[in-house]
Structures are given as C-alpha cells and as structure tokens.
Design a protein around this motif. Structure first.
Motif, short mmCIF file in Angstrom:
data_model
loop_
_atom_site.label_atom_id
_atom_site.label_comp_id
_atom_site.label_asym_id
_atom_site.label_seq_id
_atom_site.Cartn_x
_atom_site.Cartn_y
_atom_site.Cartn_z
N UNK A 9 0.71 -0.90 0.10
CA UNK A 9 -0.08 0.05 0.04
C UNK A 9 0.84 1.21 0.09
N UNK A 10 0.96 1.91 -1.17
CA UNK A 10 1.80 3.14 -1.30
C UNK A 10 0.95 4.27 -1.54
N UNK A 11 1.11 5.16 -0.40
CA UNK A 11 0.55 6.56 -0.37
C UNK A 11 1.29 7.79 -1.06
N UNK A 70 -2.94 9.58 -4.97
CA UNK A 70 -3.65 8.03 -4.94
C UNK A 70 -3.03 7.12 -4.15
N UNK A 71 -3.56 6.18 -3.71
CA UNK A 71 -3.11 5.21 -3.08
C UNK A 71 -2.97 4.02 -4.02
N UNK A 72 -1.61 3.19 -4.23
CA UNK A 72 -1.23 2.09 -5.04
C UNK A 72 -1.59 1.08 -4.16
N UNK A 73 -2.26 -0.17 -4.58
CA UNK A 73 -2.32 -1.46 -3.83
C UNK A 73 -1.87 -2.36 -4.91
N UNK A 104 2.54 -8.19 -9.42
CA UNK A 104 1.34 -8.79 -10.28
C UNK A 104 0.69 -7.95 -11.17
N UNK A 105 -0.06 -8.25 -11.95
CA UNK A 105 -0.57 -7.58 -12.84
C UNK A 105 -1.98 -7.03 -12.39
N UNK A 106 -2.24 -6.84 -11.24
CA UNK A 106 -3.48 -6.60 -10.79
C UNK A 106 -3.32 -5.21 -9.95
N UNK A 107 -2.54 -4.11 -10.14
CA UNK A 107 -2.27 -3.05 -9.35
C UNK A 107 -3.61 -2.06 -9.55
N UNK A 108 -4.03 -1.79 -8.23
CA UNK A 108 -5.09 -0.79 -7.99
C UNK A 108 -4.74 0.59 -7.86
N UNK A 109 -5.20 1.50 -8.38
CA UNK A 109 -5.09 3.17 -8.05
C UNK A 109 -6.48 3.43 -7.43
N UNK A 110 -6.23 4.01 -6.05
CA UNK A 110 -7.41 4.39 -5.33
C UNK A 110 -7.23 6.01 -5.09
N UNK A 111 -8.20 6.75 -5.62
CA UNK A 111 -7.97 8.35 -5.35
C UNK A 111 -7.83 8.65 -3.93
N UNK A 129 -12.07 0.82 1.41
CA UNK A 129 -11.11 1.18 0.23
C UNK A 129 -11.04 0.31 -0.66
N UNK A 130 -10.93 -1.07 -0.61
CA UNK A 130 -10.69 -1.95 -1.81
C UNK A 130 -10.48 -3.34 -0.80
N UNK A 131 -10.76 -4.08 -1.92
CA UNK A 131 -10.44 -5.65 -1.72
C UNK A 131 -9.21 -6.07 -2.37
N UNK A 132 -8.30 -6.85 -2.10
CA UNK A 132 -7.07 -7.10 -3.06
C UNK A 132 -6.88 -8.87 -2.70
N UNK A 133 -6.54 -9.61 -4.06
CA UNK A 133 -6.50 -10.96 -3.74
C UNK A 133 -4.96 -11.18 -3.06
#
Length: 194
Positions: free
Chosen positions: A95-97, A103-106, A116-123, A158-162
C-alpha cells in the motif's frame, strides 16, 4: 522462526540507518490498546507474533507530513525467507500512499517476487491532507485482503485485494516517511496451527 526474523532484523539495523524494530504481539480483540511506536523513527519493521491467520485484523494509524516534503511512503506486508534480506522478501500486500499523484497504489508480488498485474489505483480521500491522521484496517483472509479506513462516522471501504500467498509474517515501511505511530494485530484468526 521468530528468532530468525529477529536476527535478520538486527543485521539490517546495523547495515542501514537506525530502523525501528519491534515484535507486534497479538491483541485479543479490537478494544485492546494499540501498540505505540516512536513517532519519527523510520523505517519501521514489525514482526507479527505469529503469521497472519484467516480472520485476523491489522490496524495502523499515521499522520501525513505537514512540511515541504510530500508523502510518498509504503506499508508492506511480507512473508519471511531467511535466505533474503528483509527488504527483499516477497510483498504479500503493498500500500503506497503517493500524495503528489493523489492516489493510493495497492499491489503485491507474485510467487516469483515480481509485481502482479493487478495493481489498483485508489484516489486520495478528500480528508487525506497534510497534518491529518489516517486510520487503516486490513482484514486478512486466505484468499484476499479487505482494506478499510476507520473514521468518526464508521468504516469506509477502500478496496479488496487478492491474496495468493500462504504466509504473511511481518510489516515493513519504505519511502519518504509519514508518521506511523500506532499499530495493532488483532488475532481473530481461526486457522488450525500448521
């Protein structure tokens, strides 16, 4: 296992600027007091008393920087491999703020240690401002991490991540620091002992 982690942590401390090293004990429930950390020590490496189990919660509180340096810092959940340096171990949740990008990168590593190829970008939330405190809660499951923020009006998802990894054994911090000052591992987990 914990002795090996502690030994590696001591070696890392001697090789880098002085990180804050600690063992994060299990809390029986969410009403227990959070572990307070030195406000400005960086980086921080916290070994869980036992690996995370399905149903465990990890809470942490930090304050965004309130100076000319913008926050760009990560909280990483990791599994331990004694053949690697602590900062090279596989990241099970990243979790990078990034304040300048709002944005928050997960993300996480795959089994080979590649992203992984599943990066999420949360505002960024409107209230994630310099000098403000964020209270994050990660709920660990065998197949995913649920990430929430605890606010005065309750939990905000915020999100779910596998989760593709079998073990998560410690937490580390990297980047230009914010002020991580409280952490708690709530041992609700009900997995049988390995």
């Amino acid at each position: 296992m914990l002795a090996a982690i502690w030994f590696s942590m001591a070696l890392l401390a001697s090789a880098q600027r002085q990180p804050h090293l600690a063992l994060l004990k299990c809390s029986p429930d969410e009403k227990a007091q959070m572990t307070e950390l030195p406000y400005e020590s960086w980086p921080k490496i916290l070994a869980f008393e036992r690996p995370l189990k399905h149903g465990d919660w990890v809470r942490y509180s930090f304050t965004f920087r309130n100076d000319e340096v913008t926050t760009d810092a990560a909280i990483d959940f990791r599994k331990y491999d004694r053949s690697l340096k602590l900062d090279e171990n596989t990241i099970t949740l990243h979790m990078r703020f990034i304040e300048r990008e709002n944005r928050l990168v997960v993300n996480a590593h795959d089994e080979d240690g590649k992203w992984q190829n599943h990066e999420q970008s949360i505002p960024f939330r409107a209230w994630w401002l310099p000098g403000r405190t964020a209270n994050i809660e990660v709920r660990y499951h065998n197949t995913m991490f649920e990430i929430y923020e605890r606010t005065v009006v309750g939990y905000v998802w915020i999100t779910n991540f596998r989760n593709i990894h079998q073990k998560t054994e410690y937490l580390s911090t990297t980047g230009r620091h914010f002020f991580l000052y409280k952490v708690q591992h709530i041992c609700f987990g009900n997995d049988p002992q390995p």
